[in-house]
Design an enzyme around this catalytic site. Sequence first.
Site, PDB file in Angstrom:
ATOM      1  N   HIS A   1      -1.040 -35.096  24.156  1.00  0.00           N
ATOM      2  CA  HIS A   1       0.336 -35.282  24.641  1.00  0.00           C
ATOM      3  C   HIS A   1       1.220 -35.864  23.534  1.00  0.00           C
ATOM      4  O   HIS A   1       1.745 -36.976  23.643  1.00  0.00           O
ATOM      5  CB  HIS A   1       0.355 -36.191  25.869  1.00  0.00           C
TER       6      HIS A   1
ATOM      7  N   ARG B   1       4.321 -29.855  31.062  1.00  0.00           N
ATOM      8  CA  ARG B   1       3.674 -30.740  32.024  1.00  0.00           C
ATOM      9  C   ARG B   1       2.348 -30.134  32.461  1.00  0.00           C
ATOM     10  O   ARG B   1       2.261 -28.938  32.749  1.00  0.00           O
ATOM     11  CB  ARG B   1       4.565 -30.949  33.267  1.00  0.00           C
TER      12      ARG B   1
ATOM     13  N   GLU C   1      -4.812 -36.861  32.402  1.00  0.00           N
ATOM     14  CA  GLU C   1      -4.738 -37.298  31.006  1.00  0.00           C
ATOM     15  C   GLU C   1      -5.294 -38.709  30.859  1.00  0.00           C
ATOM     16  O   GLU C   1      -4.813 -39.620  31.542  1.00  0.00           O
ATOM     17  CB  GLU C   1      -3.286 -37.244  30.513  1.00  0.00           C
TER      18      GLU C   1
END
EC number: 1.1.1.95
Length: 533
Positions: free
Chosen positions: A283, A236, A265
């Site tokens: 990601h 994370r 993000e």
Amino acid sequence: MAFANLRKVLISDSLDPCCRKILQDGGLQVVEKQNLSKEELIAELQDCEGLIVRSATKVTADVINAAEKLQVVGRAGTGVDNVDLEAATRKGILVMNTPNGNSLSAAELTCGMIMCLARQIPQATASMKDGKWDRKKFMGTELNGKTLGILGLGRIGREVATRMQSFGMKTVGYDPIISPEVAASFGVQQLPLEEIWPLCDFITVHTPLLPSTTGLLNDSTFAQCKKGVRVVNCARGGIVDEGALLRALQSGQCAGAALDVFTEEPPRDRALVDHENVISCPHLGASTKEAQSRCGEEIAVQFVDMVKGKSLTGVVNAQALTSAFSPHTKPWIGLAEAMGTLMHAWAGSPKGTIQVVTQGTSLKNAGTCLSPAVIVGLLREASKQADVNLVNAKLLVKEAGLNVTTSHNPGVPGEQGSGECLLTVALAGAPYQAVGLVQGTTPMLQMLNGAVFRPEVPLRRGQPLLVFRAQPSDPGMLPTMIGLLAEAGVQLLSYQTSMVSDGEPWHVMGLSSLLPSLETWKQHVLEAFQFCF
């Protein structure tokens, strides 16, 4: 909370087609709509009881509060950062995830990142594509004999450990929940954080993002690390302080970093992404065909099993509800709710401390799931908020000014009745104590303030009960009570009385409906209350 009325589910992110098929085969209606704005999402949820998302859909407090029918949010994946857990819990909405679905994919990506850091494979690839042949610039390091620090030894951390041990790496780790013995069983030496920093050549993080893990790697901890340490974050964004990481890279304290996640993000600040010793991905931890299929399948199966009352897994915000699906615990949950309802009817809206005490070997660890059920019974009649259930009970009870304690009484070995499973609910410092048990699958009331019922009184859902205490020497009491029932148009369905306690027995009448008022009754008895759960 059986979820029997959960009929329609919205899937608002892209998922494997198997998810829709499993839901439909399980008897659920399914709507699939992606890339919805907040307003569009709220509109779609107006006739949906369930919502399944990946990471793109943001299930905010506004969405939760506007979705009147919503009962369950399913996250096809591990992290629930995109779901407002506090708002969902307050409204009694269950949140589930699929903790196993992407574990292997995330672990494999982490291992790939470690290897890429060791040999600078992405940088060398980019150089080749640029027409260069620079062998000296990309001198790497072997993994064999190096020490890998794994922060977080859950499913993903374990998978990373066993794979990197195959490369000859020594694995050390830290996890506040996993015991050293369990860590040792998969080859990880568990150490305090202050001992891990100076030992490691590589550090990888696999913890949730919590206040205690935010900035776990920071200026202070980087200073304690071995010079030239390499860092991987596929968990994370925010666990690694991005500013501190950049400073460590610039000073050479950190030789390289591999990042699949970022605080923002996509990241607007490109300083880390553009650094020559940083490998980055957008990601991709769960972005494999297998993980997507597995997550979609798992969340759909969880929904169907929940609706059918088979089981409940992957619960994020209501562990008590998981226990409510256990065949052994389910009737005890019903008893606890009935006892809470009884206590509210008897003591009014109690303040202070409610004591929940379990007895019996099979109830040794049941207090944590039974106390929320007691709270549901206590607050359901009094609460003017949204429905109280096992999801939000602990949150709402504090706001009601009540403290709930849970304890277990092992009983005295050899003492008569010490092995019997019992549940006691009492108001501390006040004359209100009820004891119950389960016979077969039926909740039963055994005792009120020491007065024992033989046989016990069945506490059946939907069955109104009138409870009162009267002088035992009054022969006209029972005919008077039956007359009062007739005047109110209420039928007497059952009648039981307790053994005499302090000279005054308790009486319990099963009624066809609750009485409109107890004022007339209280003129003829010492104490009276009625309830139906």
